[in-house]
Design a protein around this motif. Structure first.
Motif, PDB file in Angstrom:
ATOM      1  N   PRO A  50      37.185  43.040  32.974  1.00  0.00           N
ATOM      2  CA  PRO A  50      37.084  44.437  33.413  1.00  0.00           C
ATOM      3  C   PRO A  50      38.332  45.277  33.160  1.00  0.00           C
ATOM      4  O   PRO A  50      38.590  46.247  33.876  1.00  0.00           O
ATOM      5  N   TYR A  51      39.101  44.906  32.155  1.00  0.00           N
ATOM      6  CA  TYR A  51      40.298  45.637  31.775  1.00  0.00           C
ATOM      7  C   TYR A  51      40.368  45.698  30.252  1.00  0.00           C
ATOM      8  O   TYR A  51      39.625  45.004  29.552  1.00  0.00           O
ATOM      9  N   SER A  57      44.715  40.084  32.113  1.00  0.00           N
ATOM     10  CA  SER A  57      43.352  39.621  32.389  1.00  0.00           C
ATOM     11  C   SER A  57      42.672  39.159  31.116  1.00  0.00           C
ATOM     12  O   SER A  57      42.071  38.074  31.058  1.00  0.00           O
ATOM     13  N   PRO A  82      36.739  48.106  30.646  1.00  0.00           N
ATOM     14  CA  PRO A  82      37.723  48.682  31.565  1.00  0.00           C
ATOM     15  C   PRO A  82      37.174  49.887  32.316  1.00  0.00           C
ATOM     16  O   PRO A  82      36.150  50.466  31.935  1.00  0.00           O
ATOM     17  N   GLY A  86      39.177  48.060  37.265  1.00  0.00           N
ATOM     18  CA  GLY A  86      38.418  46.805  37.171  1.00  0.00           C
ATOM     19  C   GLY A  86      37.044  46.899  37.800  1.00  0.00           C
ATOM     20  O   GLY A  86      36.225  45.986  37.688  1.00  0.00           O
ATOM     21  N   SER A 107      39.756  39.198  39.086  1.00  0.00           N
ATOM     22  CA  SER A 107      41.130  39.152  39.582  1.00  0.00           C
ATOM     23  C   SER A 107      41.127  39.592  41.038  1.00  0.00           C
ATOM     24  O   SER A 107      40.149  40.162  41.533  1.00  0.00           O
ATOM     25  N   ASN A 110      40.158  43.519  41.656  1.00  0.00           N
ATOM     26  CA  ASN A 110      38.811  44.080  41.543  1.00  0.00           C
ATOM     27  C   ASN A 110      37.810  43.433  42.490  1.00  0.00           C
ATOM     28  O   ASN A 110      36.695  43.927  42.650  1.00  0.00           O
ATOM     29  N   ASN A 174      46.485  48.814  43.936  1.00  0.00           N
ATOM     30  CA  ASN A 174      46.378  47.472  43.356  1.00  0.00           C
ATOM     31  C   ASN A 174      47.074  46.457  44.265  1.00  0.00           C
ATOM     32  O   ASN A 174      47.661  46.814  45.284  1.00  0.00           O
ATOM     33  N   TYR A 262      43.456  34.814  38.440  1.00  0.00           N
ATOM     34  CA  TYR A 262      42.291  35.080  37.595  1.00  0.00           C
ATOM     35  C   TYR A 262      41.339  33.901  37.712  1.00  0.00           C
ATOM     36  O   TYR A 262      41.777  32.745  37.810  1.00  0.00           O
TER      37      TYR A 262
END
Length: 333
Positions: A50-51, A57, A82, A86, A107, A110, A174, A262
């Motif tokens: 998702p990045y 990631s 992305p 995320g 991660s 997210n 974050n 991760y």
């Protein structure tokens, strides 16, 4: 008459016994067949990162995805999605069919933070844990010429100069921001948070003298530490790591444990039989010297957790981070 009743009773008992055996065999046989004879995967699997490509990631996912290609004899395709810190990619996986063909390289941010700050349409319960593969400590770094050398130096400076000690992070909300804000509030020190569009811009601001410190992943700090440009004051690991000879927060008397992990998640409706196949295969990929070597070159620290352990960790961290977000006024209403 008595003989007839006895005969009828025997026949009824026998019939019930046969029905019980047949029913039991059918149920047991179906379960065993579904667990033992499931064919998965039979086609390519999408692994959603998702990045953007090139970040930690993305780099954490590609080594094990390549190895899973060999282990399970089907392509594991890394797909970058992305957006929303995320949240876009994670939401896509949460909505996907639970058949094992759409997975998330998740991660901590997210899964345990974004759902409580944004309306992304999912939370940690939307997923089933497969396995954690890496866990990267966070690092508090200053410029090499800074007079601040220890965590206590940092705290003393902050107390003497309320609000003047600036720290950079890869963005508001974050794990770096949430963790450091929670820690500083417990200590009663006032810092100024400077959010940037990623870890590298935050590090560039530190190197350029625009901020006094940055709280970032050890992976992002390592190249500048090795070059001698920055000093890493402390890391958030439980114990020192082999990559860098730097004391932990714990060694310096501060209970700050956190990590940028991760791992792989699947939609919550995914059958346990598929989760087990993935977890076993991912452990084989994790143990591969090729994968381990790739991660070490990227300063990613391998740390495997199976489905149950990973699920428990996610639940605990989601609840803790949600509380911190409430405390600092960032939780959504």
């Amino acid at each position: 008459m008595k003989s007839s009743k006895k005969s009828s009773l025997k026949i009824l008992v026998a019939a019930l016994a046969v029905m019980t055996v047949i029913s039991g065999c059918g149920s047991s046989g179906k379960t065993e067949k579904s667990a033992a004879n499931i064919k998965y995967p039979t086609k390519s699997v999408n692994l959603i990162v998702p990045y953007a490509a090139g970040g930690s990631s993305d780099l954490s996912a590609r080594p094990y995805a390549d190895e899973l290609n060999n282990i399970l004899k089907q392509p594991f395709v890394v797909v970058n999605k992305p957006g929303a810190g995320g949240g876009v990619g994670a939401a896509e996986v949460a909505r996907a069919k639970g058949d094992g063909y759409t997975l998330l390289n998740a991660s901590i941010g997210n899964v345990t933070i974004i759902p409580y700050t944004s309306n992304v349409g999912y939370d940690y319960k939307s997923f089933k844990a497969v396995a954690q593969v890496t866990d990267i400590p966070l690092a508090l770094a200053v410029r090499a010429d800074s007079p601040i050398k220890t965590v206590n130096d940092y705290i003393e400076y902050a107390k003497a100069n309320p609000g003047k000690l600036r720290y950079g992070s890869p963005g508001a909300g974050n794990i770096q921001h949430v963790t450091f804000e929670g820690w500083s509030k417990k200590l009663g020190i006032k810092l100024t948070h400077m959010p940037y569009a990623g870890a590298n811009p935050a590090m560039a601001a530190l190197l350029g003298g625009h901020i006094e410190s940055t709280f970032t992943g050890l992976t992002e700090a390592m190249p500048h530490y090795k070059s001698g440009a920055v000093r890493i004051i402390a890391i958030t690991a439980a114990n020192r790591v082999s990559l860098v000879d730097v004391p932990t927060f714990k060694e310096q008397g501060h209970d700050l444990l956190a990590g940028l992990w991760y791992g792989v998640l699947a939609p919550a409706s995914t059958p346990d039989a598929v989760i087990n196949i993935l977890a076993e295969s991912l452990k084989k990929a994790y143990d591969s010297p090729k994968v381990q070597d790739s991660w070490h070159k990227l300063f990613l620290i391998p740390e495997y957790l199976g489905p149950k352990e990973f699920e428990a960790k996610i639940k605990k961290q989601a609840e803790e981070n949600h509380q911190i977000l409430k405390d600092i006024g960032m939780a959504k209403n």
